[in-house]
Design a protein around this motif. Structure first.
Motif, PDB file in Angstrom:
ATOM      1  N   ALA A   1      36.524  31.364  43.250  1.00  0.00           N
ATOM      2  CA  ALA A   1      35.771  30.712  44.324  1.00  0.00           C
ATOM      3  C   ALA A   1      35.021  29.496  43.826  1.00  0.00           C
ATOM      4  O   ALA A   1      34.745  28.563  44.600  1.00  0.00           O
ATOM      5  CB  ALA A   1      34.797  31.712  44.954  1.00  0.00           C
ATOM      6  N   ARG A   2      34.690  29.462  42.532  1.00  0.00           N
ATOM      7  CA  ARG A   2      33.946  28.340  41.961  1.00  0.00           C
ATOM      8  C   ARG A   2      34.843  27.415  41.136  1.00  0.00           C
ATOM      9  O   ARG A   2      34.349  26.621  40.337  1.00  0.00           O
ATOM     10  CB  ARG A   2      32.780  28.877  41.122  1.00  0.00           C
ATOM     11  N   ASP A   3      36.153  27.572  41.326  1.00  0.00           N
ATOM     12  CA  ASP A   3      37.138  26.706  40.665  1.00  0.00           C
ATOM     13  C   ASP A   3      37.015  26.798  39.140  1.00  0.00           C
ATOM     14  O   ASP A   3      37.146  25.796  38.430  1.00  0.00           O
ATOM     15  CB  ASP A   3      36.972  25.259  41.131  1.00  0.00           C
ATOM     16  N   LEU A   4      36.795  28.002  38.646  1.00  0.00           N
ATOM     17  CA  LEU A   4      36.655  28.220  37.212  1.00  0.00           C
ATOM     18  C   LEU A   4      37.786  29.078  36.651  1.00  0.00           C
ATOM     19  O   LEU A   4      37.726  29.503  35.495  1.00  0.00           O
ATOM     20  CB  LEU A   4      35.309  28.904  36.911  1.00  0.00           C
ATOM     21  N   GLY A   5      38.805  29.318  37.461  1.00  0.00           N
ATOM     22  CA  GLY A   5      39.878  30.208  37.037  1.00  0.00           C
ATOM     23  C   GLY A   5      40.564  29.780  35.759  1.00  0.00           C
ATOM     24  O   GLY A   5      40.926  30.618  34.914  1.00  0.00           O
ATOM     25  N   GLU A   6      40.751  28.482  35.558  1.00  0.00           N
ATOM     26  CA  GLU A   6      41.461  28.002  34.378  1.00  0.00           C
ATOM     27  C   GLU A   6      40.614  28.062  33.118  1.00  0.00           C
ATOM     28  O   GLU A   6      41.150  27.956  32.009  1.00  0.00           O
ATOM     29  CB  GLU A   6      41.940  26.564  34.608  1.00  0.00           C
ATOM     30  N   ARG A   7      39.305  28.225  33.268  1.00  0.00           N
ATOM     31  CA  ARG A   7      38.426  28.279  32.091  1.00  0.00           C
ATOM     32  C   ARG A   7      37.925  29.691  31.812  1.00  0.00           C
ATOM     33  O   ARG A   7      37.048  29.871  30.954  1.00  0.00           O
ATOM     34  CB  ARG A   7      37.219  27.345  32.312  1.00  0.00           C
ATOM     35  N   THR A   8      38.464  30.673  32.499  1.00  0.00           N
ATOM     36  CA  THR A   8      37.963  32.035  32.334  1.00  0.00           C
ATOM     37  C   THR A   8      39.106  33.028  32.142  1.00  0.00           C
ATOM     38  O   THR A   8      40.224  32.821  32.604  1.00  0.00           O
ATOM     39  CB  THR A   8      37.146  32.483  33.554  1.00  0.00           C
ATOM     40  N   GLN A   9      38.790  34.081  31.443  1.00  0.00           N
ATOM     41  CA  GLN A   9      39.631  35.265  31.352  1.00  0.00           C
ATOM     42  C   GLN A   9      38.791  36.468  31.757  1.00  0.00           C
ATOM     43  O   GLN A   9      37.555  36.464  31.593  1.00  0.00           O
ATOM     44  CB  GLN A   9      40.145  35.482  29.933  1.00  0.00           C
ATOM     45  N   VAL A  10      39.458  37.491  32.243  1.00  0.00           N
ATOM     46  CA  VAL A  10      38.768  38.718  32.645  1.00  0.00           C
ATOM     47  C   VAL A  10      39.538  39.901  32.070  1.00  0.00           C
ATOM     48  O   VAL A  10      40.765  39.983  32.214  1.00  0.00           O
ATOM     49  CB  VAL A  10      38.685  38.834  34.181  1.00  0.00           C
ATOM     50  N   THR A  11      38.816  40.799  31.420  1.00  0.00           N
ATOM     51  CA  THR A  11      39.424  41.989  30.836  1.00  0.00           C
ATOM     52  C   THR A  11      38.697  43.227  31.332  1.00  0.00           C
ATOM     53  O   THR A  11      37.457  43.292  31.260  1.00  0.00           O
ATOM     54  CB  THR A  11      39.362  41.944  29.298  1.00  0.00           C
ATOM     55  N   ALA A  12      39.450  44.194  31.818  1.00  0.00           N
ATOM     56  CA  ALA A  12      38.865  45.466  32.236  1.00  0.00           C
ATOM     57  C   ALA A  12      38.700  46.354  31.013  1.00  0.00           C
ATOM     58  O   ALA A  12      39.671  46.631  30.295  1.00  0.00           O
ATOM     59  CB  ALA A  12      39.753  46.149  33.273  1.00  0.00           C
TER      60      ALA A  12
END
Length: 329
Positions: free
Chosen positions: A200-211
């Motif tokens: 939503a904040r256009d940060l998808g390309e600079r972030t990773q998410v791990t469960a």
């Protein structure tokens, strides 16, 4: 100071939604459609009248201007979450009835009241998990600009937000520092919401998410590992385990950043008791943090005053030969 009637009356009123149900012209007790005893409800409303939350009107009872602060659209979401007995925060507050147990043992009272610890309760109840995630967002929301601007985050290339919730803190930090990349670790389904926050904040390309859990191995090789409002939720034994995972994952010259209230600086006595009763934790003092981190090869470098509620403690990894080999099990 000893009376329990008022704090419990406010909690029950919010849990039942009375401030919203009685807005405008108000309503008679029998017209509210609540599955409660009408005589008992009128006793509750009489006490709310004495507090100025509601008043008697032509139709029965109605919410006052003062009481309207407890309505759903009043902007006091954190207050409502802590008062609502069906939310994680409101439910946890009731563990204070077992405070004597915590003082006698030094352990959390929450399991004594509910049969399992706070985190197991959240895992078993999706509604509690949802309300807890919301509570964490509201607790930090007003401080996010100062958190992002009050420390030199730009000197890092990558930050792992350990137990980062729905990503609001990491998102604010990344938005303020375009050269920084982030990796968030938390449990499902919280990480699903974190992904949505970043997109939503256009940060998808600079972030990773791990469960995953912060008691398990963390993504390795980052410059910094952020623990935001994490360690105070745990006793020393569990805090050691969390710090050990951060230290083993960090790059050779990496650091661990602890952000939370610090005893003797920004932690009041009521919060300290809440940490004890709910989690078995506490707001540690600077020297306690230093001692907690040392066995993991972490040396306290700086303490930064971020806001009126939180400090940032920066710990650096010592060279391996300088580390104390005795790590708590």
């Amino acid at each position: 100071m000893a009376g329990l009637a008022t704090p419990m009356a406010l909690r029950v009123a919010v849990t039942l939604g009375l401030p919203d149900l009685l807005r405008g012209d108000g309503a008679a007790v029998g017209d509210l459609g609540l599955d409660v005893d009408p005589v008992a409800l009128e006793l509750l409303l009489d006490h709310l009248v004495s507090l100025g939350i509601v008043e008697r009107g032509g139709a029965g009872f109605r919410t006052t201007d003062f009481g309207a602060h407890l309505c759903a659209d009043a902007g006091n979401d954190l207050t409502r979450l802590l008062l609502d007995l069906d939310s994680a925060g409101g439910r946890a507050e009731l563990a204070f009835v077992e405070l004597a147990h915590s003082i006698a043992t030094g352990q959390a009272a929450y399991p004594r009241r509910y049969g399992q610890d706070f985190w197991a309760d959240l895992a078993a109840n999706p509604r509690l998990r949802e309300s807890f995630d919301q509570q964490m967002i509201h607790r930090a929301r007003e401080q996010l600009p100062r958190i992002a601007a009050g420390f030199d985050w730009a000197r890092f290339a990558t930050v792992v937000d350990v137990g980062g919730g729905r990503g609001t803190v990491l998102a604010a930090t990344l938005a303020a520092h375009p050269g920084l990349r982030g990796h968030l670790v938390d449990l499902e389904p919280t990480v699903t919401e974190a992904r949505r926050t970043f997109e939503a904040r256009d940060l998808g390309e600079r972030t990773q998410v791990t469960a995953g859990s912060f008691f398990d191995p963390l993504p390795a090789g980052a410059d910094a590992y952020l623990l935001f409002d994490i360690l105070h939720d745990w006793d020393d034994q569990h805090a050691h385990r969390i710090l050990a995972r951060c230290a083993e994952a960090a790059a050779p010259d990496g650091c661990v950043l602890v952000v939370e209230p610090v005893g003797g600086r920004h932690a009041d006595s009521a919060i300290n008791l809440a940490m004890l009763v709910i989690f078995g934790g506490r707001e540690r003092r600077v020297e306690e943090f230093r001692a907690l981190a040392a066995p993991h090869g972490l040396s306290l470098e700086t303490v930064t005053e971020l806001t009126e509620q939180r400090c940032l403690l920066e710990f650096r990894l010592k060279p391996p030969r300088a580390r104390d080999a005795a790590t708590p099990q």
